[in-house]
Motif scaffolding. Structure first.
Motif, short mmCIF file in Angstrom:
data_model
loop_
_atom_site.label_atom_id
_atom_site.label_comp_id
_atom_site.label_asym_id
_atom_site.label_seq_id
_atom_site.Cartn_x
_atom_site.Cartn_y
_atom_site.Cartn_z
N THR A 53 25.92 34.35 -5.59
CA THR A 53 25.37 35.07 -6.65
C THR A 53 24.48 34.40 -7.26
O THR A 53 24.71 33.00 -7.57
CB THR A 53 26.18 35.64 -7.67
N VAL A 54 23.24 34.79 -7.62
CA VAL A 54 22.34 34.10 -8.17
C VAL A 54 21.98 34.55 -9.76
O VAL A 54 22.01 35.73 -9.97
CB VAL A 54 20.85 34.51 -7.48
N LEU A 55 22.17 33.55 -10.76
CA LEU A 55 22.04 33.89 -12.11
C LEU A 55 20.62 33.23 -12.56
O LEU A 55 20.23 32.03 -12.05
CB LEU A 55 22.98 33.20 -13.00
N GLN A 56 19.98 34.22 -13.17
CA GLN A 56 18.34 33.62 -13.60
C GLN A 56 18.29 34.04 -14.91
O GLN A 56 17.72 35.06 -15.36
CB GLN A 56 17.37 34.16 -12.66
N PRO A 57 18.80 33.13 -15.95
CA PRO A 57 18.46 33.48 -17.29
C PRO A 57 17.16 33.54 -17.63
O PRO A 57 16.98 34.50 -18.97
CB PRO A 57 19.41 32.50 -17.96
N GLY A 58 16.30 32.68 -17.38
CA GLY A 58 15.02 32.78 -17.84
C GLY A 58 14.96 32.15 -19.04
O GLY A 58 15.88 31.46 -19.80
N SER A 59 13.59 32.08 -19.73
CA SER A 59 13.52 31.45 -21.01
C SER A 59 14.01 32.30 -22.23
O SER A 59 14.08 33.45 -21.95
CB SER A 59 11.73 31.38 -21.03
N GLU A 69 7.25 38.39 -19.77
CA GLU A 69 7.77 37.72 -21.07
C GLU A 69 7.82 38.78 -22.19
O GLU A 69 8.54 38.44 -23.08
CB GLU A 69 6.93 36.69 -21.34
N ALA A 70 7.27 40.05 -21.97
CA ALA A 70 7.50 40.94 -23.00
C ALA A 70 8.83 41.50 -23.04
O ALA A 70 9.33 42.36 -23.90
CB ALA A 70 6.61 42.01 -22.97
N LYS A 71 9.77 41.56 -21.72
CA LYS A 71 11.19 42.23 -21.73
C LYS A 71 11.80 41.62 -22.45
O LYS A 71 11.84 40.37 -22.93
CB LYS A 71 11.60 42.20 -20.07
N PRO A 72 13.13 42.13 -22.82
CA PRO A 72 14.12 41.51 -23.70
C PRO A 72 14.75 40.26 -23.19
O PRO A 72 14.99 40.19 -21.85
CB PRO A 72 15.33 42.59 -23.85
N LYS A 73 15.09 39.32 -23.92
CA LYS A 73 15.60 38.04 -23.33
C LYS A 73 17.22 38.31 -23.99
O LYS A 73 17.52 38.59 -24.82
CB LYS A 73 15.07 36.87 -24.32
N HIS A 74 17.94 37.33 -22.97
CA HIS A 74 19.43 37.34 -22.95
C HIS A 74 19.75 35.81 -22.84
O HIS A 74 18.99 35.18 -22.11
CB HIS A 74 20.12 38.29 -21.90
N VAL A 75 20.91 35.47 -23.23
CA VAL A 75 21.66 34.36 -22.71
C VAL A 75 22.87 34.72 -21.88
O VAL A 75 23.53 35.84 -22.08
CB VAL A 75 21.74 33.35 -23.87
N ALA A 76 23.27 33.98 -21.10
CA ALA A 76 24.53 34.28 -20.45
C ALA A 76 25.68 33.40 -20.92
O ALA A 76 25.69 32.05 -21.15
CB ALA A 76 24.30 33.64 -18.93
N LEU A 77 26.75 34.18 -20.78
CA LEU A 77 28.06 33.66 -21.63
C LEU A 77 28.88 33.73 -20.06
O LEU A 77 29.23 34.70 -19.83
CB LEU A 77 28.65 34.40 -22.52
N PRO A 91 22.16 39.88 -25.90
CA PRO A 91 20.79 39.77 -26.25
C PRO A 91 20.36 38.98 -27.22
O PRO A 91 21.23 38.62 -28.12
CB PRO A 91 21.00 41.31 -26.69
N LEU A 92 19.19 38.50 -27.25
CA LEU A 92 18.69 37.63 -28.07
C LEU A 92 18.03 38.13 -29.39
O LEU A 92 17.55 39.52 -28.98
CB LEU A 92 17.80 36.51 -27.52
#
Length: 92
Positions: A53-59, A69-77, A91-92
């Protein structure tokens, strides 16, 4: 394929999924701008070439003025227990 476009339009510094060993369960693509974890476990991509499985958390912040870049940002737990794992998007 994850890659970076250079000034000449030539890809450099990338690894194809086929180059990674199939014994992996999770691959985290770092240094990518797009956040592709917002849908949680239901939104994760499985490799088309391997069985991980691929996780791509992004900036975590907008780093340029483009639509992605305008889409909502998240962090992965990421919770790992033996060979089982679970990811929650916060969500950040």
């Amino acid at each position: 394929e994850r890659g970076v476009m250079g000034a000449t339009g030539v890809k450099k510094g990338y690894i194809r999924e086929a180059q990674l060993p199939s014994c992996m369960d999770i691959v985290v693509w770092g240094h990518e701008h797009a956040c592709l974890i917002g849908a949680g476990m239901n939104g994760l991509n499985d490799s088309t070439e391997n069985k991980f499985t691929v996780l791509q958390p992004g900036s975590t912040v907008a780093t340029s003025l483009v639509e992605g870049e305008a889409k909502p940002k998240h962090v992965a737990l990421l919770q790992i227990n033996g060979s089982n794992w679970k990811m929650d998007a916060l969500p950040l």
